[in-house]
Enzyme design. Structure first.
Site, PDB file in Angstrom:
ATOM      1  N   ASN A  17       0.933  -1.165  -0.016  1.00 17.43           N
ATOM      2  CA  ASN A  17       0.116  -0.109  -0.134  1.00 17.43           C
ATOM      3  C   ASN A  17       1.048   1.365   0.067  1.00 17.43           C
ATOM      4  O   ASN A  17       1.578   1.339   1.102  1.00 17.43           O
ATOM      5  CB  ASN A  17      -0.894  -0.174   1.387  1.00 17.43           C
ATOM      6  CG  ASN A  17      -2.225   0.842   1.388  1.00 17.43           C
ATOM      7  OD1 ASN A  17      -2.732   0.817   2.239  1.00 17.43           O
ATOM      8  ND2 ASN A  17      -2.409   1.469   0.047  1.00 17.43           N
ATOM      9  N   ASN A  81      -6.485  10.696  -0.769  1.00 16.67           N
ATOM     10  CA  ASN A  81      -6.518   9.394  -1.398  1.00 16.67           C
ATOM     11  C   ASN A  81      -6.005   9.719  -2.741  1.00 16.67           C
ATOM     12  O   ASN A  81      -5.648  11.106  -3.114  1.00 16.67           O
ATOM     13  CB  ASN A  81      -8.234   9.104  -1.686  1.00 16.67           C
ATOM     14  CG  ASN A  81      -8.695   8.719  -0.647  1.00 16.67           C
ATOM     15  OD1 ASN A  81      -8.202   7.861   0.171  1.00 16.67           O
ATOM     16  ND2 ASN A  81      -9.906   9.139  -0.328  1.00 16.67           N
ATOM     17  N   CYS A  90      -5.071   6.436   7.562  1.00 15.91           N
ATOM     18  CA  CYS A  90      -4.919   5.184   6.720  1.00 15.91           C
ATOM     19  C   CYS A  90      -3.947   4.431   7.689  1.00 15.91           C
ATOM     20  O   CYS A  90      -3.153   5.044   8.279  1.00 15.91           O
ATOM     21  CB  CYS A  90      -4.252   5.743   5.515  1.00 15.91           C
ATOM     22  SG  CYS A  90      -3.562   4.286   4.474  1.00 15.91           S
ATOM     23  N   GLY A  91      -4.398   3.234   8.098  1.00 13.52           N
ATOM     24  CA  GLY A  91      -3.669   2.344   9.039  1.00 13.52           C
ATOM     25  C   GLY A  91      -2.270   1.720   8.445  1.00 13.52           C
ATOM     26  O   GLY A  91      -1.237   1.991   9.130  1.00 13.52           O
ATOM     27  N   ASN A  92      -2.069   1.452   7.167  1.00  9.69           N
ATOM     28  CA  ASN A  92      -0.776   1.441   6.535  1.00  9.69           C
ATOM     29  C   ASN A  92      -0.031   2.749   6.573  1.00  9.69           C
ATOM     30  O   ASN A  92       0.910   2.784   6.822  1.00  9.69           O
ATOM     31  CB  ASN A  92      -1.069   0.923   5.242  1.00  9.69           C
ATOM     32  CG  ASN A  92      -1.309  -0.667   5.378  1.00  9.69           C
ATOM     33  OD1 ASN A  92      -0.925  -1.310   6.074  1.00  9.69           O
ATOM     34  ND2 ASN A  92      -2.060  -1.184   4.363  1.00  9.69           N
ATOM     35  N   GLU A 223     -10.347   0.494  -2.503  1.00 11.11           N
ATOM     36  CA  GLU A 223     -10.564   1.501  -1.581  1.00 11.11           C
ATOM     37  C   GLU A 223     -11.105   2.785  -2.116  1.00 11.11           C
ATOM     38  O   GLU A 223     -11.005   2.889  -3.393  1.00 11.11           O
ATOM     39  CB  GLU A 223      -9.174   1.941  -1.065  1.00 11.11           C
ATOM     40  CG  GLU A 223      -8.303   0.942  -0.099  1.00 11.11           C
ATOM     41  CD  GLU A 223      -7.152   1.781   0.633  1.00 11.11           C
ATOM     42  OE1 GLU A 223      -7.459   2.633   1.227  1.00 11.11           O
ATOM     43  OE2 GLU A 223      -6.037   1.035   0.415  1.00 11.11           O
ATOM     44  N   CYS A 232      -4.665  -2.908   2.832  1.00 12.98           N
ATOM     45  CA  CYS A 232      -5.342  -1.578   3.292  1.00 12.98           C
ATOM     46  C   CYS A 232      -5.416  -1.607   4.868  1.00 12.98           C
ATOM     47  O   CYS A 232      -5.980  -3.006   5.208  1.00 12.98           O
ATOM     48  CB  CYS A 232      -6.727  -1.336   2.860  1.00 12.98           C
ATOM     49  SG  CYS A 232      -7.810  -0.271   3.962  1.00 12.98           S
ATOM     50  N   GLY A 233      -4.746  -1.115   5.501  1.00 19.22           N
ATOM     51  CA  GLY A 233      -4.566  -1.396   6.995  1.00 19.22           C
ATOM     52  C   GLY A 233      -5.934  -1.197   7.677  1.00 19.22           C
ATOM     53  O   GLY A 233      -6.272  -2.234   8.533  1.00 19.22           O
ATOM     54  N   THR A 234      -6.761  -0.327   7.620  1.00 17.16           N
ATOM     55  CA  THR A 234      -7.840  -0.129   8.359  1.00 17.16           C
ATOM     56  C   THR A 234      -8.906  -1.185   7.923  1.00 17.16           C
ATOM     57  O   THR A 234      -9.573  -1.922   8.580  1.00 17.16           O
ATOM     58  CB  THR A 234      -8.606   1.291   8.160  1.00 17.16           C
ATOM     59  OG1 THR A 234      -8.689   1.399   6.954  1.00 17.16           O
ATOM     60  CG2 THR A 234      -7.545   2.330   9.262  1.00 17.16           C
TER      61      THR A 234
END
Length: 294
Positions: A17, A81, A90-92, A223, A232-234
């Protein structure tokens, strides 16, 4: 002809990502959505699933809410985005952001230490680990049903809405073949239509689901504003939370999520204000350079 501007950037990724990062501590760089999309363009720009601006919370309007929540949140992750639209977090990306702040000399953080980072989704605590970073995504909500249509699915499938600071809908599939047959080049259609768009995850449980106390799933994601991404982390957190919900009371709190770009870890932990979900994984900085914007 408009005057050309040069942006110094770094390219980074978390399990594939990928992001374009640039430093603007004082909040002086004025880039609109078209500029940000140009940076993220894979043919004419640097290329990335998103753009992250490193800015001090005190120097942008959204940062005021972060500082009110936690005065220690000096740094704000201004995330957009690939199409230039803003996103909650964004988790990542927040893991890569932590690595970038350290590499730029903007933050000192030893292994085991934690820093508060401001995002549009609220303040997130980021901890440096021996293998990367772990972020506390905070409380979560698993509630609400939806129907999802996607290219490669013969019939619409039920999905479960999961909120982890940004919106997700998770769909369970029968097997790996069904997951592999999906064409996520076009956004899945979610009914009812989410007002602010939604990320959609398709997940297949491993067999056995739990091994050595850890739940195991495989996932692909579309996404909003970016299309299909390698991770996608989340979304991984949402997929684990949905599977945990479906599995019932005996489901584990620790999960391993395989995505096309690698593997991330998800775990649920009790806190004073309820259960939180945490995401762990690598963060790699790939290269730096400058790009000309008109």
């Amino acid at each position: 002809m408009p005057h050309a501007r040069r942006i110094a950037f770094t390219k980074g990724h978390g399990t594939g990502n990928d992001f374009v990062l640039f430093a603007d501590p004082d909040g002086l760089v004025d880039l609109d959505a078209a500029d940000l999309a140009a940076l993220a363009d894979r043919h004419f720009g640097v290329g990335g699933d998103g753009i992250i601006r490193a800015v001090r919370s005190a120097n942008l309007p959204e940062g005021g809410a972060a500082l009110a929540e936690d005065p220690a949140a000096e740094w704000f992750m201004d995330y957009h985005n690939a199409d230039g639209s803003p996103a909650e977090m964004c988790g990542n990306g927040i893991r890569v952001y932590g690595s970038y702040l350290i590499e730029q000399g903007l933050l000192e953080l030893a292994v085991g230490e934690t820093v508060a980072i401001g995002t549009r989704g609220g303040v997130r605590d980021l901890t440096r680990t021996p293998d990367g970073f772990e972020v506390d995504l905070g409380p979560f909500v698993v509630a609400g049903d939806a129907m999802v249509a996607a290219d490669g699915l013969h019939v619409d499938r039920p999905g479960l809405a999961v909120g982890v600071g940004n919106p997700h809908v998770v769909v369970a599939l029968a097997d790996d073949a069904e997951l592999d047959d999906l064409d996520l080049g076009r956004a899945p259609v979610v009914t009812p239509v989410p007002p602010d768009g939604v990320n959609v995850e398709f997940v297949v449980p491993a067999e056995p689901l739990v091994q050595d106390g850890v739940g195991r799933i495989r996932m692909r994601v579309h996404e909003r504003g970016s299309g299909e991404t390698l991770s996608c982390g989340t979304g991984a957190a949402a997929a684990a939370l949905a599977t945990r919900h479906w599995a019932g009371a005996a489901a584990p709190d620790a999960w391993s999520v395989d995505v096309p770009g690698g593997t991330v870890g998800v775990r649920v932990v009790p806190t004073a204000n309820g259960d939180h979900v945490l995401l762990s994984g690598p963060a790699e900085l790939v290269f730096s350079g400058t790009m000309k914007l008109l």
